[in-house]
Design a protein around this motif. Structure first.
Motif, PDB file in Angstrom:
ATOM      1  N   ASN A 271      -9.002  -8.694  -1.385  1.00  0.00           N
ATOM      2  CA  ASN A 271     -10.303  -8.548  -2.037  1.00  0.00           C
ATOM      3  C   ASN A 271     -11.236  -9.708  -1.703  1.00  0.00           C
ATOM      4  N   ARG A 272     -10.691 -10.933  -1.604  1.00  0.00           N
ATOM      5  CA  ARG A 272     -11.517 -12.095  -1.253  1.00  0.00           C
ATOM      6  C   ARG A 272     -12.114 -11.928   0.129  1.00  0.00           C
ATOM      7  N   GLN A 273     -11.294 -11.465   1.093  1.00  0.00           N
ATOM      8  CA  GLN A 273     -11.788 -11.302   2.457  1.00  0.00           C
ATOM      9  C   GLN A 273     -12.893 -10.263   2.553  1.00  0.00           C
ATOM     10  N   CYS A 274     -12.858  -9.281   1.642  1.00  0.00           N
ATOM     11  CA  CYS A 274     -13.837  -8.196   1.679  1.00  0.00           C
ATOM     12  C   CYS A 274     -14.975  -8.388   0.676  1.00  0.00           C
ATOM     13  N   GLY A 275     -14.892  -9.419  -0.144  1.00  0.00           N
ATOM     14  CA  GLY A 275     -15.922  -9.630  -1.143  1.00  0.00           C
ATOM     15  C   GLY A 275     -16.015  -8.519  -2.169  1.00  0.00           C
ATOM     16  N   THR A 276     -14.858  -8.035  -2.605  1.00  0.00           N
ATOM     17  CA  THR A 276     -14.823  -6.922  -3.559  1.00  0.00           C
ATOM     18  C   THR A 276     -13.679  -7.136  -4.544  1.00  0.00           C
ATOM     19  N   THR A 277     -13.590  -6.274  -5.522  1.00  0.00           N
ATOM     20  CA  THR A 277     -12.453  -6.287  -6.451  1.00  0.00           C
ATOM     21  C   THR A 277     -11.782  -4.921  -6.506  1.00  0.00           C
ATOM     22  N   LYS A 278     -12.146  -4.020  -5.593  1.00  0.00           N
ATOM     23  CA  LYS A 278     -11.725  -2.621  -5.691  1.00  0.00           C
ATOM     24  C   LYS A 278     -10.410  -2.314  -4.992  1.00  0.00           C
ATOM     25  N   ILE A 279      -9.961  -3.181  -4.118  1.00  0.00           N
ATOM     26  CA  ILE A 279      -8.748  -2.895  -3.343  1.00  0.00           C
ATOM     27  C   ILE A 279      -7.524  -3.071  -4.233  1.00  0.00           C
ATOM     28  N   SER A 280      -6.639  -2.083  -4.241  1.00  0.00           N
ATOM     29  CA  SER A 280      -5.482  -2.094  -5.131  1.00  0.00           C
ATOM     30  C   SER A 280      -4.337  -2.925  -4.563  1.00  0.00           C
ATOM     31  N   SER A 281      -3.362  -3.181  -5.406  1.00  0.00           N
ATOM     32  CA  SER A 281      -2.168  -3.918  -4.985  1.00  0.00           C
ATOM     33  C   SER A 281      -1.439  -3.186  -3.868  1.00  0.00           C
ATOM     34  N   PHE A 282      -1.248  -1.867  -4.039  1.00  0.00           N
ATOM     35  CA  PHE A 282      -0.472  -1.125  -3.047  1.00  0.00           C
ATOM     36  C   PHE A 282      -1.236  -0.980  -1.739  1.00  0.00           C
ATOM     37  N   GLN A 283      -2.562  -0.855  -1.797  1.00  0.00           N
ATOM     38  CA  GLN A 283      -3.356  -0.829  -0.574  1.00  0.00           C
ATOM     39  C   GLN A 283      -3.243  -2.158   0.171  1.00  0.00           C
ATOM     40  N   SER A 284      -3.211  -3.261  -0.570  1.00  0.00           N
ATOM     41  CA  SER A 284      -3.082  -4.583   0.051  1.00  0.00           C
ATOM     42  C   SER A 284      -1.718  -4.732   0.717  1.00  0.00           C
ATOM     43  N   LEU A 285      -0.656  -4.288   0.024  1.00  0.00           N
ATOM     44  CA  LEU A 285       0.688  -4.357   0.594  1.00  0.00           C
ATOM     45  C   LEU A 285       0.808  -3.448   1.811  1.00  0.00           C
ATOM     46  N   THR A 286       0.238  -2.253   1.715  1.00  0.00           N
ATOM     47  CA  THR A 286       0.278  -1.321   2.850  1.00  0.00           C
ATOM     48  C   THR A 286      -0.432  -1.904   4.059  1.00  0.00           C
ATOM     49  N   ALA A 287      -1.557  -2.568   3.848  1.00  0.00           N
ATOM     50  CA  ALA A 287      -2.281  -3.198   4.950  1.00  0.00           C
ATOM     51  C   ALA A 287      -1.416  -4.253   5.632  1.00  0.00           C
ATOM     52  N   LEU A 288      -0.716  -5.054   4.830  1.00  0.00           N
ATOM     53  CA  LEU A 288       0.180  -6.067   5.396  1.00  0.00           C
ATOM     54  C   LEU A 288       1.259  -5.425   6.248  1.00  0.00           C
ATOM     55  N   VAL A 289       1.902  -4.381   5.721  1.00  0.00           N
ATOM     56  CA  VAL A 289       2.994  -3.724   6.436  1.00  0.00           C
ATOM     57  C   VAL A 289       2.491  -3.080   7.719  1.00  0.00           C
ATOM     58  N   TRP A 290       1.357  -2.424   7.645  1.00  0.00           N
ATOM     59  CA  TRP A 290       0.773  -1.770   8.826  1.00  0.00           C
ATOM     60  C   TRP A 290       0.502  -2.803   9.922  1.00  0.00           C
ATOM     61  N   ARG A 291      -0.119  -3.907   9.560  1.00  0.00           N
ATOM     62  CA  ARG A 291      -0.448  -4.940  10.541  1.00  0.00           C
ATOM     63  C   ARG A 291       0.823  -5.547  11.156  1.00  0.00           C
ATOM     64  N   CYS A 292       1.775  -5.884  10.315  1.00  0.00           N
ATOM     65  CA  CYS A 292       2.936  -6.625  10.809  1.00  0.00           C
ATOM     66  C   CYS A 292       3.882  -5.748  11.625  1.00  0.00           C
ATOM     67  N   ILE A 293       4.088  -4.495  11.224  1.00  0.00           N
ATOM     68  CA  ILE A 293       4.916  -3.603  12.039  1.00  0.00           C
ATOM     69  C   ILE A 293       4.224  -3.315  13.362  1.00  0.00           C
ATOM     70  N   THR A 294       2.918  -3.131  13.344  1.00  0.00           N
ATOM     71  CA  THR A 294       2.180  -2.892  14.588  1.00  0.00           C
ATOM     72  C   THR A 294       2.318  -4.088  15.526  1.00  0.00           C
ATOM     73  N   ARG A 295       2.228  -5.290  14.985  1.00  0.00           N
ATOM     74  CA  ARG A 295       2.383  -6.490  15.820  1.00  0.00           C
ATOM     75  C   ARG A 295       3.797  -6.558  16.398  1.00  0.00           C
ATOM     76  N   ALA A 296       4.788  -6.182  15.603  1.00  0.00           N
ATOM     77  CA  ALA A 296       6.181  -6.218  16.075  1.00  0.00           C
ATOM     78  C   ALA A 296       6.442  -5.204  17.178  1.00  0.00           C
ATOM     79  N   ARG A 297       5.655  -4.150  17.218  1.00  0.00           N
ATOM     80  CA  ARG A 297       5.864  -3.098  18.221  1.00  0.00           C
ATOM     81  C   ARG A 297       5.275  -3.456  19.586  1.00  0.00           C
ATOM     82  N   HIS A 298       4.419  -4.455  19.641  1.00  0.00           N
ATOM     83  CA  HIS A 298       3.842  -4.925  20.916  1.00  0.00           C
ATOM     84  C   HIS A 298       3.087  -3.824  21.668  1.00  0.00           C
ATOM     85  N   PHE A 299       2.330  -3.030  20.946  1.00  0.00           N
ATOM     86  CA  PHE A 299       1.496  -2.027  21.604  1.00  0.00           C
ATOM     87  C   PHE A 299       0.282  -2.706  22.245  1.00  0.00           C
TER      88      PHE A 299
END
Length: 465
Positions: A271-299
């Motif tokens: 939420n700090r990075q986006c200047g909002t308070t609307k992003i949920s806990s699970f959306q934040s966790l999902t974003a982390l998982v999406w980014r990190c698994i994608t990085r691990a896949r070396h696409f």
């Protein structure tokens, strides 16, 4: 010469029986017709989730009559399961196909009247609770804690729609449920599990067989107003062109724990990075998982990668469905970006993208999906619906999973079977301590899992026990 590794452990089958409700309601004499959200599941696996309970300390004492304890426990499970099926009677049925010759159309329904019932199985395994929980990766033997291994939902024409496998360990008991996904989604699965536990506890207090539930299910299926059913499918006596069995590649499965503070920190940072308070806990966790698994896949940076989240549609329809609606009311909501965009934009950028997709998931889009599906029916195929460049976040940490007790106290862990797993599948469960903590079950090939475990962004958010 190095000796060969010992053969993998497997459960020993002891007994089984079929369980029916004490009586069926009058409407059970008629086929239960299924809407598009149910029928789309025909080619996926059963839902397989279960809970691991330690045996009471007295069961481990010398001289304790453990066989008598287990017999009594199984009798109580059978009695309470029968009572639970009185409320959720379609789970005691079987699938059936009604055929029309001209034109050649087929209606898959639930036949509640002509079935031996749900299946209850007793098995045993010479392992301890620690043997299941202590390894870094979920042991393969856990897959044998569930019936209907690798079955797809269409197999419910011959297999029970609900099967309970009770596996007796050296110092614990695992209760594994396999429920046909055509009958319901995760919300419905845990509603049934919670209700069964509620009935078990009520009967322990001396209540009658039929217990009035605090949250009775709504069994009437939802159809679009301009197409009240039945919905026909375009397959013939050989549905092979319409259905497909799926075999997952070699996967490692690990449960990562995120404390309530971990989750709060991720949410605050997104939420700090986006200047909002609307992003949920699970959306934040999902974003982390999406980014990190994608990085691990070396696409490569230009590769498009997707993230799917299982969106509950009950409250998004207008008028909304009851929270107790028993059936499928979910959509795999997809968000996409290039690898370069995803990894270059930061946690907040990815979380904002996911939040926008959820916010735009409207009544109009849900009705449009149903109309298009009725015109051109198709079922989810895991090798097509869930591509190898994406991840899928399933289940939900909001479900009441640790509130299920069967006279054994609170479960120590939740585990799942082989069903519906593939490269990039993640499932969110509540942490056992509650308070907003989350356990995340992630399935990846061994090499990708090793890279994820070495990812500093990901592991910085994980609570190491």
């Amino acid at each position: 010469m190095t000796p060969p590794p010992p053969p993998p452990q497997s459960v020993r089958f002891i007994s089984d029986c079929f369980v029916k409700p004490p009586q069926l309601p009058p409407q059970s004499d008629h086929p239960l017709h299924l809407p598009p959200w149910d029928l789309a599941m025909l080619s996926l696996h059963y839902i397989q989730k279960g809970l691991l309970f330690p045996l009471p300390p007295r069961c481990l004492e010398i001289g304790f009559d453990r066989p008598a304890f287990i017999r009594s426990f199984l009798e109580k499970l059978e009695r309470s399961l029968s009572s639970a099926l009185a409320h959720f009677y379609p789970l005691a049925g079987r699938l059936a196909t009604l055929k029309r010759a001209e034109p050649p159309l087929y209606n898959v329904v639930v036949d509640c009247a002509n079935s031996p019932g749900a299946r209850l199985i007793h098995a045993a395994l010479d392992m301890t609770v620690a043997d299941i929980l202590s390894p870094t990766y979920v042991p393969a033997v856990v897959q044998s804690f569930f019936d209907h291994d690798r079955a797809i939902n269409h197999d419910g024409h011959d297999l029970s729609l609900l099967s309970v496998l009770v596996t007796e360990l050296a110092d614990g008991i695992f209760i594994g449920l396999s429920m046909n996904h055509v009958l319901g989604d995760g919300t419905s699965f845990w509603h049934f599990f919670n209700s069964w536990s509620e009935i078990f506890r009520a009967q322990e207090r001396g209540a009658v067989d039929v217990v009035q539930l605090s949250r009775p299910p709504v069994l009437t299926r939802w159809f679009p107003e301009n197409h009240p059913g039945p919905v026909s499918l375009p397959y013939t006596d050989d549905p092979s062109s319409f259905l497909a069995h799926f075999e997952a590649p070699e996967l490692r499965e690990r449960v990562f724990h995120f404390s309530a503070d971990d989750i709060a920190g991720l949410k605050a940072e997104a939420n700090r990075q986006c200047g909002t308070t609307k992003i949920s806990s699970f959306q934040s966790l999902t974003a982390l998982v999406w980014r990190c698994i994608t990085r691990a896949r070396h696409f490569p940076p230009g590769q498009v990668t997707g993230c799917r989240m299982a969106a509950n549609n009950r409250g998004r329809l207008d008028p909304p469905l009851s929270p107790e609606y028993f059936g499928n009311s979910i959509t795999p909501l997809r968000t996409a970006a290039t690898v370069g965009e995803l990894l270059g934009g930061g946690l907040g950028w990815a979380a904002q993208l996911l939040h926008a997709a959820v916010a735009g998931h409207s009544n109009a889009k849900l009705r449009e999906w149903n109309q298009e599906w009725i015109k051109r029916p198709q079922v989810y195929h895991m090798d097509k619906t869930f591509d190898p460049y994406s991840i899928m976040m399933g289940s939900s940490p909001r479900f009441d999973k640790y509130g299920n007790e069967f006279g054994l106290g609170k479960a120590v862990a939740l585990r799942s079977g082989y069903a519906n797993k593939f490269d990039g599948k993640a499932s969110g469960y509540p942490g056992r301590e509650g308070g907003g903590s989350i356990d995340l079950e992630i399935c990846l090939p061994p090499a990708t899992m090793a890279l994820l475990e070495a990812d500093t962004e990901f592991m910085a958010a994980v609570t190491v026990s």
